[in-house]
Motif scaffolding. Structure first.
Motif, PDB file in Angstrom:
ATOM      1  N   THR A 264       0.917  -1.264  -0.101  1.00 25.15           N
ATOM      2  CA  THR A 264      -0.068   0.317  -0.102  1.00 25.15           C
ATOM      3  C   THR A 264       0.680   1.234  -0.008  1.00 25.15           C
ATOM      4  O   THR A 264       0.402   2.317  -0.664  1.00 25.15           O
ATOM      5  CB  THR A 264      -0.738   0.043   1.102  1.00 25.15           C
ATOM      6  N   SER A 268       0.833   4.310  -2.599  1.00 27.22           N
ATOM      7  CA  SER A 268       0.574   5.678  -2.418  1.00 27.22           C
ATOM      8  C   SER A 268       1.559   6.640  -2.655  1.00 27.22           C
ATOM      9  O   SER A 268       1.332   7.675  -3.364  1.00 27.22           O
ATOM     10  CB  SER A 268       0.302   5.638  -0.747  1.00 27.22           C
ATOM     11  N   SER A 550       0.037  14.511   4.194  1.00 28.13           N
ATOM     12  CA  SER A 550      -0.476  13.299   3.520  1.00 28.13           C
ATOM     13  C   SER A 550      -1.584  12.745   4.494  1.00 28.13           C
ATOM     14  O   SER A 550      -2.475  12.321   3.800  1.00 28.13           O
ATOM     15  CB  SER A 550       0.380  12.059   3.575  1.00 28.13           C
ATOM     16  N   ARG A 554      -5.398  12.380   3.456  1.00 24.96           N
ATOM     17  CA  ARG A 554      -6.035  11.228   3.202  1.00 24.96           C
ATOM     18  C   ARG A 554      -6.727  10.773   4.613  1.00 24.96           C
ATOM     19  O   ARG A 554      -6.828   9.632   4.683  1.00 24.96           O
ATOM     20  CB  ARG A 554      -4.842  10.035   3.181  1.00 24.96           C
ATOM     21  N   GLU A 557      -9.560   8.510   3.753  1.00 25.35           N
ATOM     22  CA  GLU A 557      -9.080   7.116   3.370  1.00 25.35           C
ATOM     23  C   GLU A 557      -8.900   6.441   4.651  1.00 25.35           C
ATOM     24  O   GLU A 557      -9.240   5.251   4.765  1.00 25.35           O
ATOM     25  CB  GLU A 557      -7.588   7.153   2.431  1.00 25.35           C
ATOM     26  N   GLU A 578       5.356   3.946   5.325  1.00 22.23           N
ATOM     27  CA  GLU A 578       5.378   4.969   4.129  1.00 22.23           C
ATOM     28  C   GLU A 578       6.540   5.780   4.443  1.00 22.23           C
ATOM     29  O   GLU A 578       7.222   6.038   3.491  1.00 22.23           O
ATOM     30  CB  GLU A 578       4.368   5.695   3.928  1.00 22.23           C
TER      31      GLU A 578
END
Length: 649
Positions: A264, A268, A550, A554, A557, A578
């Protein structure tokens, strides 16, 4: 885990449920003592106007929010006793959400969006991929499996949302205004799907303000100003199939979670490639700086130490003049007899005087100034500097005041560019000397002086015919066993003190000079390393800022992931990985660029020292940068409230 269901207990039971929100000192109560039972397999429509509290009630039913007071019982168990992770597990295993605005992940395709709940239930990748494809095909999206939300119509996106709700079984489907953003035909299609799910045994709870949409349900609950004002069932209900069994789930593991998080994270980061590259830049510069600066610093240190060591690490050098005395080079305190006395000390390999000064050299039209060094024949032994051509002068040459000379490479190249210098003659200060040897090339001294631009002559000849004095500029003492260097140093000091009666000399220990120079170079290297690490920290701050942005971008999300069963740990892992991915990728690129830049610098003639430690240190710093500076954004993301996250724009 809540899996037991009895006929005597409803699937969902609410008693005295209230919900209030506080803004400053203002308290707004949205739900007022709601009592409600919902049986398994029912198709229920909760209808009300905007602000009536129906969406708040749905959030509580779906365990996205908690009531202020009252009891919520699910399959006979109190939901109030569940913690965050248990609520996430309940949402994952029992509920499927169909949102008005679809709430699909823009970076994932249709299959990826449908798979999302199964990721958090530990279902193996191949099994969830197969089930996601089957669900999409059943909903008429078999030719849209690899399409992203932006490539799908509103109706198609809502079907993907329905498939996602069914991924883990979807015993209870919570549909919040599922037709609100659709055209009439797409709305009808979605309602037919929900009716089919109800007929298949799923419990469907529909939130709507539209009476026509509510008519599809078997039971209509009307809510107004936070109160249930009516609850009616249709007289004739269609027969319901037995509820479908929940699809088999795998056993969640940290390894699987990390694998999914890295996948993921990569997706992203690719979706924001330009921002990712800018974030990488700070880490790349920091890591490359650490590697190249430390390599240059250590190379310079090694070069200086090697040059000093080449002069002889076993040397003591005695200078005229008391310690810290200014102008001591011109003080006449050391004589050849001091040198002869020093040679008698045990552990002294040899001692040689050095009487130096610049003189003019002449030969067949060539005219050049060079350093003249009048010394003993044992000079090569003392300085570990050998003759490459011919020979050095002897003790006999000293005794006979012979006018012979041994020249350095620079003098040989400049005074005899096309001639073999051996046997040739030089005029030094108008005295004719015959060249009998050429020294090995030594290069520059640690202080930048050309050591090969020199002419050696016997001390007796030089002191009488060139300098006109017997006092020496310095005495070089070579130590036989360096283990006793300190003791020999003290003996030389005591001898000269006894001979002179006063400390009118200074002794320098070459080993101490090397140690002091090494400490200085270590300090400079450390300074360079600190500067480079500061650059790396600045890059880390950039990572944190980007990750905080971010998280803000997001937020919805994050809400979707929480609604589909993600625990706080999953969300933290997601954003932390990330940050780590950015840092590790930046670290890898930084290592490559740093090593490459160091190689280029080395090819230009700068001394560098390659070592594994700076590379490991720089890469480790990159890892720690991602871990430390990614933690705060990751923690912030994991602490978001699911309801607020889903309602963010």
């Amino acid at each position: 885990m809540m899996t037991t269901e009895t006929n005597s207990r409803p699937l969902i039971s609410l008693r005295g449920l209230t919900k209030s929100y506080q803004t400053g000192e203002l308290v707004t109560q949205v739900l007022h003592g709601v009592d409600l039972d919902i049986e398994a397999g029912e198709f229920v429509a909760i209808m009300g106007s905007s602000g009536s509290g129906k969406s708040t009630l749905m959030n509580i039913l779906g365990c996205l929010d908690k009531p202020t007071t009252g009891d919520y019982w699910f399959r006979g168990h109190s939901v109030a006793k569940l913690n965050h992770d248990q609520l996430a597990a309940l949402r994952r295993d029992a509920f499927g959400f169909v949102f008005q605005n679809y709430n699909l992940l823009a970076a994932a395709d249709a299959v990826g969006n449908v798979e999302l709940p199964a990721v958090y239930s530990g279902t193996p990748a191949h099994e969830r991929h197969q089930r996601a494809c089957e669900l999409l095909q059943q909903l008429g999206l078999g030719d849209r499996l690899d399409h992203r939300p932006g490539q799908l119509s509103g109706g198609q996106q809502q079907r993907v949302s329905v498939a996602r709700a069914l991924m883990n079984g979807g015993d209870i489907i919570l549909a919040d205004e599922p037709t609100g953003a659709l055209d009439s035909q797409s709305g009808k299609d979605v309602m037919e799907i929900l009716a089919q799910l109800s007929a298949a045994g799923h419990t469907v709870i529909l939130i709507t303000h539209d009476p026509e949409v509510a008519e599809h349900a078997d039971r209509l609950i009307e809510i107004k100003d936070g109160h249930v004002v009516s609850d009616t069932r249709k007289a004739v209900q269609t027969s319901k199939a037995a509820p479908k069994k929940t699809p088999p789930r795998g056993k969640a593991s940290l390894l699987n979670d990390l694998g999914e998080a890295f996948t993921t994270a990569g997706r992203s980061l690719r979706s924001n490639i330009f921002r990712t590259m800018l974030t990488l830049l700070g880490i790349v510069i920091g890591v490359a700086s650490v590697i190249s600066m430390l390599a240059i610093g250590q190379g310079a240190q090694q070069e200086v130490v090697d040059r000093i060591g080449a002069m002889g690490s076993n040397l003591l050098t005695v200078f005229p003049g008391a310690p810290n005395q200014r102008g001591r080079w011109n003080v006449a305190t050391l004589v050849p007899e001091d040198v002869d006395a020093i040679q008698e000390i045990p552990n002294v390999l040899t001692a040689v005087p050095e009487l130096t000064g610049n003189q003019t050299l002449r030969r067949a039209g060539f005219d050049q100034e060079a350093q003249i060094n009048a010394t003993y024949s044992s000079f090569p032994l003392a300085r570990q500097w050998q003759v490459s051509e011919g020979s050095f002068f002897t003790e006999e040459d000293e005794a006979l005041f012979t006018t012979v000379a041994v020249i350095g490479k620079t003098v040989a190249q400049q005074m005899f560019p096309q001639t073999d210098p051996l046997g040739e003659f030089l005029l030094i200060n108008n005295v004719l000397f015959r060249v009998i040897g050429v020294m090995e090339e030594r290069g520059a001294s640690p202080w930048g002086q050309d050591q090969d631009d020199v002419v050696f002559v016997p001390f007796s000849t030089g002191s009488l015919r060139l300098f006109g004095q017997r006092f020496v500029r310095n005495v070089t003492v070579a130590i036989d066993n360096t283990d006793f260097m300190h003791e020999t140093h003290q003996q030389v000091h005591q001898l000269l003190l006894e001979r002179h009666g006063v400390e009118d000399f200074t002794i320098r220990n070459m080993a101490s000079i090397i140690e002091a120079q090494t400490e200085t170079e270590n300090t400079m290297t450390l300074l360079l390393g600190v500067i480079a690490v500061i650059s790396l920290v600045v890059g880390g701050i950039g990572v944190m800022n980007i990750m905080l942005v971010s998280v803000t971008e997001r937020t919805r999300e994050i809400g979707v992931r929480m609604a589909t069963g993600a625990r706080r740990l999953h969300i933290m892992q997601q954003f932390l990985i990330e940050a780590l991915t950015v840092s590790l990728l930046g670290g890898l690129l930084g290592v490559i660029i740093g090593v490459g830049a160091t190689a280029i610098i080395a090819s230009l003639g700068t001394s560098v020292h390659y070592a594994l430690l700076p590379v490991v240190l720089a890469f480790s710093c990159a890892f720690l940068t991602g871990l430390i500076f990614g933690y705060l954004p990751a923690r912030k993301a994991s602490r978001l409230d699911p309801v607020q996250a889903l309602s963010s724009e």
